[in-house]
Design a protein around this motif. Structure first.
Motif, short mmCIF file in Angstrom:
data_model
loop_
_atom_site.label_atom_id
_atom_site.label_comp_id
_atom_site.label_asym_id
_atom_site.label_seq_id
_atom_site.Cartn_x
_atom_site.Cartn_y
_atom_site.Cartn_z
N GLY A 1 36.46 -1.04 86.41
CA GLY A 1 36.09 -2.12 85.51
C GLY A 1 34.79 -1.92 84.77
O GLY A 1 34.40 -2.78 83.96
N TYR A 2 34.11 -0.82 84.99
CA TYR A 2 32.83 -0.58 84.32
C TYR A 2 32.99 0.21 83.03
O TYR A 2 32.00 0.55 82.39
CB TYR A 2 31.87 0.15 85.27
CG TYR A 2 31.43 -0.69 86.43
CD1 TYR A 2 30.38 -1.58 86.31
CD2 TYR A 2 32.11 -0.62 87.65
CE1 TYR A 2 29.99 -2.38 87.38
CE2 TYR A 2 31.72 -1.41 88.72
CZ TYR A 2 30.67 -2.29 88.58
OH TYR A 2 30.29 -3.08 89.63
N GLU B 1 25.26 5.45 91.74
CA GLU B 1 24.25 6.12 90.92
C GLU B 1 24.82 6.50 89.56
O GLU B 1 24.16 6.36 88.53
CB GLU B 1 23.73 7.37 91.65
CG GLU B 1 22.82 7.07 92.82
CD GLU B 1 21.53 6.41 92.39
OE1 GLU B 1 20.99 6.77 91.33
OE2 GLU B 1 21.07 5.50 93.09
N PHE B 2 26.05 6.98 89.55
CA PHE B 2 26.68 7.38 88.29
C PHE B 2 26.89 6.18 87.38
O PHE B 2 26.64 6.25 86.17
CB PHE B 2 28.02 8.06 88.58
CG PHE B 2 28.77 8.47 87.35
CD1 PHE B 2 28.38 9.57 86.61
CD2 PHE B 2 29.86 7.73 86.91
CE1 PHE B 2 29.06 9.94 85.45
CE2 PHE B 2 30.55 8.09 85.76
CZ PHE B 2 30.15 9.20 85.03
N VAL B 3 27.36 5.06 87.94
CA VAL B 3 27.58 3.85 87.14
C VAL B 3 26.27 3.36 86.54
O VAL B 3 26.19 3.03 85.35
CB VAL B 3 28.23 2.75 88.00
CG1 VAL B 3 28.25 1.42 87.24
CG2 VAL B 3 29.65 3.14 88.39
N LEU B 4 25.21 3.33 87.35
CA LEU B 4 23.92 2.84 86.86
C LEU B 4 23.34 3.76 85.78
O LEU B 4 22.66 3.29 84.87
CB LEU B 4 22.93 2.73 88.03
CG LEU B 4 23.22 1.60 89.02
CD1 LEU B 4 22.29 1.70 90.22
CD2 LEU B 4 23.07 0.25 88.35
N ARG B 5 23.61 5.06 85.87
CA ARG B 5 23.10 6.00 84.87
C ARG B 5 23.86 5.92 83.55
O ARG B 5 23.29 6.20 82.49
CB ARG B 5 23.16 7.44 85.39
CG ARG B 5 22.18 7.78 86.47
CD ARG B 5 22.07 9.31 86.63
NE ARG B 5 23.37 9.96 86.74
CZ ARG B 5 23.96 10.22 87.89
NH1 ARG B 5 23.40 9.87 89.03
NH2 ARG B 5 25.14 10.84 87.92
N ASN B 6 25.13 5.55 83.62
CA ASN B 6 25.99 5.71 82.44
C ASN B 6 26.59 4.42 81.90
O ASN B 6 27.21 4.44 80.83
CB ASN B 6 27.14 6.68 82.77
CG ASN B 6 26.64 8.07 83.06
OD1 ASN B 6 26.41 8.86 82.16
ND2 ASN B 6 26.47 8.38 84.35
N TRP B 7 26.43 3.32 82.61
CA TRP B 7 27.04 2.07 82.14
C TRP B 7 26.40 1.61 80.84
O TRP B 7 27.06 1.11 79.94
CB TRP B 7 26.89 0.99 83.21
CG TRP B 7 27.67 -0.24 82.90
CD1 TRP B 7 29.03 -0.34 82.76
CD2 TRP B 7 27.16 -1.55 82.70
NE1 TRP B 7 29.38 -1.64 82.48
CE2 TRP B 7 28.26 -2.40 82.44
CE3 TRP B 7 25.88 -2.09 82.72
CZ2 TRP B 7 28.11 -3.77 82.21
CZ3 TRP B 7 25.73 -3.45 82.48
CH2 TRP B 7 26.83 -4.27 82.23
N ALA C 1 16.49 -4.07 94.91
CA ALA C 1 17.07 -5.41 94.77
C ALA C 1 17.94 -5.50 93.52
O ALA C 1 19.02 -6.10 93.55
CB ALA C 1 15.95 -6.46 94.70
N GLN C 2 17.50 -4.89 92.43
CA GLN C 2 18.29 -4.92 91.19
C GLN C 2 19.59 -4.14 91.33
O GLN C 2 20.63 -4.55 90.80
CB GLN C 2 17.46 -4.36 90.04
CG GLN C 2 16.33 -5.26 89.60
CD GLN C 2 15.44 -4.61 88.55
OE1 GLN C 2 15.52 -3.41 88.33
NE2 GLN C 2 14.61 -5.41 87.91
N ARG C 3 19.55 -3.02 92.04
CA ARG C 3 20.77 -2.24 92.24
C ARG C 3 21.80 -3.04 93.04
O ARG C 3 22.99 -3.05 92.72
CB ARG C 3 20.44 -0.93 92.98
CG ARG C 3 19.66 0.07 92.14
CD ARG C 3 19.09 1.17 93.01
NE ARG C 3 18.34 2.11 92.20
CZ ARG C 3 18.79 3.28 91.79
NH1 ARG C 3 20.01 3.65 92.11
NH2 ARG C 3 18.06 4.08 91.05
N LYS C 4 21.34 -3.68 94.10
CA LYS C 4 22.25 -4.50 94.92
C LYS C 4 22.81 -5.65 94.09
O LYS C 4 24.00 -5.98 94.16
CB LYS C 4 21.50 -5.03 96.14
CG LYS C 4 22.34 -5.93 97.03
CD LYS C 4 21.63 -6.23 98.34
CE LYS C 4 20.33 -6.99 98.13
NZ LYS C 4 19.72 -7.40 99.41
#
Length: 289
Positions: free
Chosen positions: A75-76, A120-126, A136-139
């Motif tokens: 869904g990302y 990590e991949f989602v956060l880098r590329n979303w 805290a933001q990652r969670k």
């Protein structure tokens, strides 16, 4: 050798297809699942002998599980193949660290490593702009996004409830909600939007470029000149040995090590470190005076 073991070895010997994701997934699900005894035997071989064939068999037999986990992040808007690839990296890390005597199956241990790599991949590329930097933001990113799909915009009571559930401050929830609702925009307008009647303004139209501001250029040059002058004055107030140590350790093109300076002055490397620390402390006091 049993028939099932022969079949699995024959399957593992075949290379997985790389041209088509569907073919890869089909091939991954054809690899037989290991029994607890087989898994433990392979893990012991890897742990005690460094057997790479055992590691390969452990990885290959769990590729289907990586695909299942990766599908949960579809869904990302990221390609499933990329998610599977990152999950496979997590699986290999888990296999390397797996302890067969821990009393758990590899699949239970590996899920945390697989998800961590995918996260990590989602956060880098979303998004082009990173939306989550702190723990805290990652969670919050992954939990809040699923909650917002059901609730839409959160009211204050819902914000407080999410904050309590996730152990973060309400302000952090509101900030992340704002980040999730925003979209990346180009710095310049596209050719289709660049017209006289266009009401869209890209950041290039209103952000100030201060790199060529004459006042800032002169100010920076003056600051650099004064800092250099102050450093020279402060260096002159040091004794010869301390000044040489700082020059050799910090200012020379080819910097000297503590042991090289210790040999030159016939003292210990620890004494050189102390002299260096004291000299830097004196410099700071002189330059701030």
């Amino acid at each position: 050798m049993t028939q099932s073991l022969v079949t699995r070895n024959q399957t593992l010997a075949l290379p997985l297809p790389t041209g088509s994701l569907d073919q890869y997934i089909h091939a991954a699900f054809k690899i037989p699942v290991l029994s607890a005894e087989e898994e433990r035997s392979l893990a012991l071989r890897l742990q005690s002998e460094g057997d790479l064939d055992a590691a390969r068999e452990l990885v290959m037999s769990h590729l289907r599980f990586v695909v299942r986990v990766a599908r949960g992040y579809s869904g990302y808007g990221l390609a499933l193949g990329d998610l599977v690839q990152e999950g496979n990296i997590g699986l290999m890390k888990a296999v390397k660290r797996f302890d067969p005597d821990a009393g758990v199956r590899l699949v239970s241990y590996a899920v945390h490593w697989i998800r961590a790599e995918i996260h990590e991949f989602v956060l880098r590329n979303w998004r082009i702009v990173k939306v989550a930097t702190t723990k805290a933001q990652r969670k919050l990113f992954f939990n809040l996004r699923s909650k917002k799909q059901r609730l839409g915009w959160l009211n204050q009571d819902e914000v407080n409830g999410v904050a309590e559930d996730l152990g973060v401050k309400p302000e952090v929830v509101m900030e992340m909600e704002s980040r999730l609702s925003g979209q990346d925009i180009g710095f310049d307008l596209t050719a289709a939007d660049d017209g006289e009647d266009s009401h869209h303004f890209a950041p290039a139209a209103y952000l100030t470029d201060e790199s060529n501001d004459p006042a800032l250029t002169i100010e920076q040059a003056d600051w650099n000149s004064e800092a250099t002058s102050n450093l020279s004055t402060a260096m002159e107030q040091l004794d010869d040995r301390s000044r040489t140590i700082l020059q050799e350790r910090w200012l020379a093109d080819k910097k000297s090590t503590l042991h090289e300076l210790a040999a030159r002055y016939d003292i210990s490397a620890e004494r050189i470190r102390q002299l260096e620390k004291n000299a830097i402390s004196k410099l700071k006091k002189t330059m701030l005076a």
